[in-house]
Design an enzyme around this catalytic site. Structure first.
Site, PDB file in Angstrom:
ATOM      1  N   LYS A  64       5.317   4.505  -1.102  1.00 39.81           N
ATOM      2  CA  LYS A  64       5.337   5.766  -1.843  1.00 39.81           C
ATOM      3  C   LYS A  64       6.701   6.449  -1.773  1.00 39.81           C
ATOM      4  CE  LYS A  64       0.398   6.551  -2.093  1.00 39.81           C
ATOM      5  NZ  LYS A  64      -0.794   7.063  -1.403  1.00 39.81           N
ATOM      6  N   ALA A  91       0.830  -1.205   0.000  1.00 34.55           N
ATOM      7  CA  ALA A  91       0.000   0.000   0.000  1.00 34.55           C
ATOM      8  C   ALA A  91       0.865   1.256   0.000  1.00 34.55           C
ATOM      9  CB  ALA A  91      -0.983  -0.028   1.171  1.00 34.55           C
ATOM     10  N   SER A  92       0.431   2.286   0.661  1.00 31.79           N
ATOM     11  CA  SER A  92       1.102   3.584   0.543  1.00 31.79           C
ATOM     12  C   SER A  92       2.483   3.621   1.177  1.00 31.79           C
ATOM     13  CB  SER A  92       0.236   4.662   1.202  1.00 31.79           C
ATOM     14  OG  SER A  92      -1.051   4.639   0.633  1.00 31.79           O
ATOM     15  N   THR A  93       2.850   2.559   1.928  1.00 30.57           N
ATOM     16  CA  THR A  93       4.161   2.595   2.579  1.00 30.57           C
ATOM     17  C   THR A  93       5.302   2.611   1.584  1.00 30.57           C
ATOM     18  OG1 THR A  93       4.144   0.200   2.739  1.00 30.57           O
ATOM     19  CG2 THR A  93       3.387   1.418   4.672  1.00 30.57           C
TER      20      THR A  93
END
Lengths: 625, 372
Positions: free
Chosen positions: A334, A330-332
């Site tokens: 980014k 997920a966004s980790t």
């Protein structure tokens, strides 16, 4: 001389006859003596060596002596795995006069169950009569005392002490330490293949999981030998020779068991895991997976009821979620992708775009949505990380392309084993065109790339992989293998194991590292950062990134409704973080299944870990090597 | 002239005490050796030595007393001994006490008593008495009667069953017949009959345990942990003794109890293990000396009864030695025959020394006739 008349006896003739017969008898005796002597000569002189060998074979037995297994300490010297004497009731069948009566009396004395006795009788069939058979394992101290007082009434039955592994911290360290258990057929086969069967001749247990398994060769030691003289009942009369065993190495781990306990308490009620690494050397400060289980159950042979319970639990406690759990990052990820975009020139630090809440590609009907329905407005790379804007990263991924993403993320270690000193590890998956072709026989679609931009689609990681990638970020490209083992004691001195460094990531413009790290600082410390609430008023300065992973895909027109969605379909909460911001000492990843949002669920747990670390850092042994 | 050479001390104090000194000394050395070996075989149990010492004392006393009785008195009593003995053997079969799976004992109220032991002396006395009534060599009818006199008690004892003793009874009777000069033709016929009789004995007379022993003897390795165990362990003990032996109290087969019946029937294995081939040769020389001395006494005896009895006692003594050594070293099947004067145990010891007492009585009797 008429035959019928009694004549005067001819004494001389009779004496001569008797003398002749005597001589013949003596000759016969001589012949018998020669026979005896020849046979004895054959036995004692001709066949002497054979019989001497057989005589020694009768009386001399070589008994292997098990080495004491090495102890395991945490970084502060707390004992994590010890060897405790356990007592068992053992029976030498040959020496018991009346087995049935003895068993009956023992039953009354110690409260043996019907099952104990049935098991014993079954065991009995497979043993030589002079070999001890265990009647009851793990006697309590009361039982030992009780039996000792009545010992004289039970010839051939005795209490034997043996060292057995014990894990005083129980479930807190199970997935990390693993456990030892009885050597089974498969283990034995492996030992034979490795030429180690002799070394394990006296050993009962072998490492089955975790550190116990990975560092088995260090922990086990070298078998010793005792040459003993035994009598006809197999009882040892005296020791002829003794070659002492070499005990296994006492190991010291990088792990801090107190920190591990803090994590265990924080994760109660959740399925999830936390990894804490020292970015300066890759040392594993903590690695905990919840729910856990008591490793001591396995040491003495777990009952099939207990084992079934563990196997069938929906929470799957046997899995080490930190190294085997495969989650969409997920966004980790980014920050990692931002770094890639900067490095490839797809974006610059100044690149801005306007986020309306959806992202559309030409010729594609369906839009991609931001997690924030109405969008974040104007964002640049830093803000996109701080507020976790999705649109910016859809665009970044689209422009960078899967090939670049796949290549650089692989350098960070995604899709590959971290090399940690545990066998229970999964490589998870870093997707690529080639992978998709091989796996599904399908081409790679643009849509796949866009989902990869927010760490979804086919991309999965383990929490440990994530943590390792963060150490690479904070080290600006220097990479270490996560290591549980810190060193070993020998001669009362700690010998540290060297950190394992990997090929570093070298950027064309090294300044890009700082851009990304600053953005992670903003996530925690700026007004709009997703982790600002979780890290309010900390004594230290940290940085991080939240993530909330969808477990099921939600249709474009549907609303995500927390109330109506099944518990197992709730989002996974993720967090990566490190502290202090300058010269980081600890990297933490949190992954919680179906817990909800990363900022609300995962970030607070990461904070507890860091709070404990900085509160105790002076008293603890956290100095870099 | 000849006599003075053979017997230089005819008028010595020993002669007047009716003790044959060479024989007596040899017996004492043998019994002393026995005590030494029993001490080792019995696990240094002093009680065992004391008990055996007492038995030896009793047995030696019996020997010395019997040595005072002139042979003519035995001749007169032979038939009484024999008849009483046979009656007791019948009584044993009817009302005897069972011990070790066989009926051997007669309970007289104050003591338990093994009538077969009496027969060990009564049989040669009876057969010698009967045969010596006629001119020698005996005629065929006398031989048949003599054989029957031997066979009746032998079969009664075999029925108890006590194979070892019945073997000794048969030997004692047959030796009398042999020494009396039974023609070789008859001996050959008897041997042929015996071999014909063997299968009958196997089928009807021998007990299962006896058959098992014979089978084990033929192939001990067939059942190394069961019935073959004894003989295998015994051979290992003997063989591992080597030339020098392992030394007194150092025999591992015996000290660690791999050997069965260490201080009784298998004591020779202990001896062989600890004293080796050298010890065995010395022991056999000692036994040989006793046998030769016994046969000299027999030859010098004046009348046929004494000659036959003395010869039979001496040769039967050697049969003990041969059967015991043969069985523990794997030459013969295991029958319960002790190593004479060495094995632990009372009854056979008394009987043996009683025999030697008779022998000494014969050897030191007053000369009634001059041979010249």
């Amino acid at each position: 001389m008429p035959p019928k008349r009694i004549t005067i006896r001819d004494h001389t003739a009779e004496a001569n006859l008797f003398a002749r017969r005597t001589v013949i008898a003596l000759l016969g005796i001589a012949a018998l003596i020669v026979t005896l002597v020849s046979n004895l000569y054959y036995l004692q002189v001709t066949k002497y060596t054979d019989y001497q060998t057989r005589s020694n074979g009768n009386r001399i037995k070589v008994l292997p002596v098990a080495p004491n297994r090495g102890l395991i300490y945490d970084r502060n010297g707390l004992l994590l795995a010890e060897n405790r004497p356990t007592f068992s009731l053992e029976v030498v069948p040959e020496q018991v006069e009346d087995l049935d009566s003895s068993l009956q009396r023992l039953r009354e004395l110690l409260g043996l169950s019907e099952d104990d006795i049935l098991d014993f009788r079954e065991e009995l069939k497979h043993h030589r009569r002079f070999r001890p058979v265990s009647l009851k394992a793990r006697l309590t101290h009361e039982e030992v005392a009780l039996f000792s007082a009545h010992q004289h009434k039970f010839p051939g039955i005795s209490v034997e002490a043996r060292l057995t592994r014990h894990y005083p911290y129980g479930e807190t360290l199970t997935h990390l330490l693993g456990y030892v258990a009885r050597i089974n057929k498969k283990d034995l086969q492996k030992l034979v293949e490795a030429g180690q069967a002799d070394n394990y001749a006296a050993t009962y247990n072998i490492g089955k999981q975790g550190v116990e398994k990975f560092h088995e060769s260090k922990l086990h030691g070298q078998v010793g030998y005792q040459e003993v003289e035994v009598n006809n009942q197999g009882r040892i009369i005296r020791t002829l020779k003794f070659q002492p065993p070499v005990p296994g190495e006492d190991l010291v781990l990088n792990v801090d068991v107190k920190l591990q306990q803090v994590i265990r308490d924080a994760l109660q009620g959740f399925r999830g895991s936390v990894v804490a690494l020292d970015p300066r050397n890759g040392g594993v400060l903590a690695l905990y997976s919840n729910p856990s289980y008591n490793p001591n159950l396995f040491v003495h042979g777990i009952s099939s009821k207990d084992y079934q319970k563990l196997l069938q639990s929906r929470d799957r406690p046997l899995i080490n979620r930190a190294t085997q759990g495969q989650y969409p990052p997920a966004s980790t990820i980014k920050p990692h992708l931002a770094l890639l975009g900067l490095e490839k020139g797809v974006i610059t630090e100044e690149t801005r775009m306007f986020d309306r809440g959806t992202y559309k590609l030409k010729n594609v009907e369906r839009p991609w949505r931001d997690w924030k329905k109405w969008g974040h407005g104007w964002v640049d790379v830093k803000k996109s990380i701080e507020v976790s804007c999705d649109i910016f990263f859809y665009d970044l991924a689209y422009k960078t392309g899967i090939d670049n993403i796949s290549e650089m993320m692989s350098q960070f270690g995604f899709g590959d084993y971290t090399g940690i000193d545990l066998y229970e590890e999964s490589a998870a998956n870093m997707p690529s065109r080639g992978w998709k072709r091989a796996r599904y026989n399908e081409p790679w679609y643009i849509g796949d790339t866009i989902s990869v931009g927010i760490g979804q689609s086919y991309w999965t990681t383990t929490p440990l992989q994530l943590a390792k990638s963060v150490t690479t970020l904070v080290n600006r490209g220097t990479r270490y293998v996560p290591q549980i083992l810190r060193g070993h004691y020998s001669n009362n001195k700690l010998h540290l194991a060297a950190p394992k460094e990997l090929q570093p990531i070298v950027l064309d413009s090294p300044d890009n590292w700082q851009v990304v790290l600053d953005a992670m600082y903003g996530t925690v410390n700026s007004d709009h950062g997703t982790a600002r609430n979780a890290f309010k008023d900390t004594e230290y300065v940290s940085a991080g990134k939240t993530g909330t992973a969808q477990v099921i895909s939600i249709g474009m027109d549907e609303e995500y409704d927390e109330e109506t969605i099944a518990d197992h379909h709730k989002d996974n909460a993720m967090y990566i973080g490190y502290a202090p911001f300058e010269n980081p000492e600890i990297v933490v990843t949190v992954a919680m299944e179906n817990a909800g949002g990363g900022s609300s669920q995962a970030a607070p747990i990461a904070r507890k870990v860091m709070d404990y670390y900085f509160a105790n850092k002076e008293s603890g042994n956290y100095a870099a090597q | 002239m000849l006599r003075s050479k053979l017997e230089p001390h005819a008028n010595s104090i020993w002669h007047r005490l009716h003790i044959d000194l060479p024989l007596f000394l040899a017996l004492l050395v043998l019994m002393g050796t026995g005590l030494v070996v029993i001490y080792s075989a019995g696990g240094k149990d002093m009680d065992l030595i004391i008990r055996q010492g007492i038995r030896l004392g009793v047995a030696i006393s019996v020997m010395l007393v019997l040595a005072q009785i002139p042979p003519l008195a035995y001749r007169r009593l032979s038939i009484h001994f024999y008849v009483v003995g046979v009656l007791m053997l019948i009584a044993v079969l009817l009302i005897g006490t069972v011990g070790k799976g066989a009926q051997r004992w007669l309970d007289l109220g104050f003591m338990r008593f093994q009538p077969s032991e009496i027969m060990k002396l009564a049989v040669p006395m009876m057969v010698a008495w009967y045969i010596s009534r006629f001119n020698l060599p005996p005629r065929i009818v006398n031989i048949v009667v003599g054989f029957l006199l031997m066979a009746i008690p032998t079969l009664l004892v075999a029925k108890q069953p006590d194979l070892g003793t019945s073997l000794l009874l048969a030997s004692a009777g047959l030796f009398v017949l042999f020494l009396a000069g039974t023609s070789w033709k008859i001996i050959g016929t008897l041997a042929a009959l015996a071999s014909a009789f063997a299968p009958i004995m196997w089928m009807f007379l021998m007990q299962d345990y006896q058959k098992q022993r014979v089978l084990t003897f033929l192939n001990p390795e067939s059942d190394p942990l069961g019935s073959g165990y004894h003989i295998i362990q015994s051979k290992i003990a003997i063989g591992s003794g080597g030339i020098q032996g392992k030394g007194w109290l150092q025999g591992t087969q015996s000290q660690l109890e791999f050997l069965p019946e260490r201080h009784t029937d298998f004591i020779f294995s202990v001896f062989s293990e600890e004293f080796g081939f050298t010890g065995i040769v010395l022991l056999l020389i000692l036994y040989g000396f006793i046998v030769v001395r016994g046969m000299i006494i027999a030859m010098r005896a004046q009348e046929a009864y004494s000659k036959l009895l003395a010869g039979s006692i001496t040769l039967t003594f050697f049969i003990y030695v041969f059967v015991n050594m043969g069985m523990v070293s794997g030459l013969l099947p295991v029958v319960g025959v002790p190593l004479p004067l060495i094995s632990y145990g009372g009854t056979s010891m008394v009987t043996l020394l009683a025999g030697f007492g008779i022998l000494m009585g014969i050897g030191t009797q007053k000369r009634l006739l001059s041979r010249e």
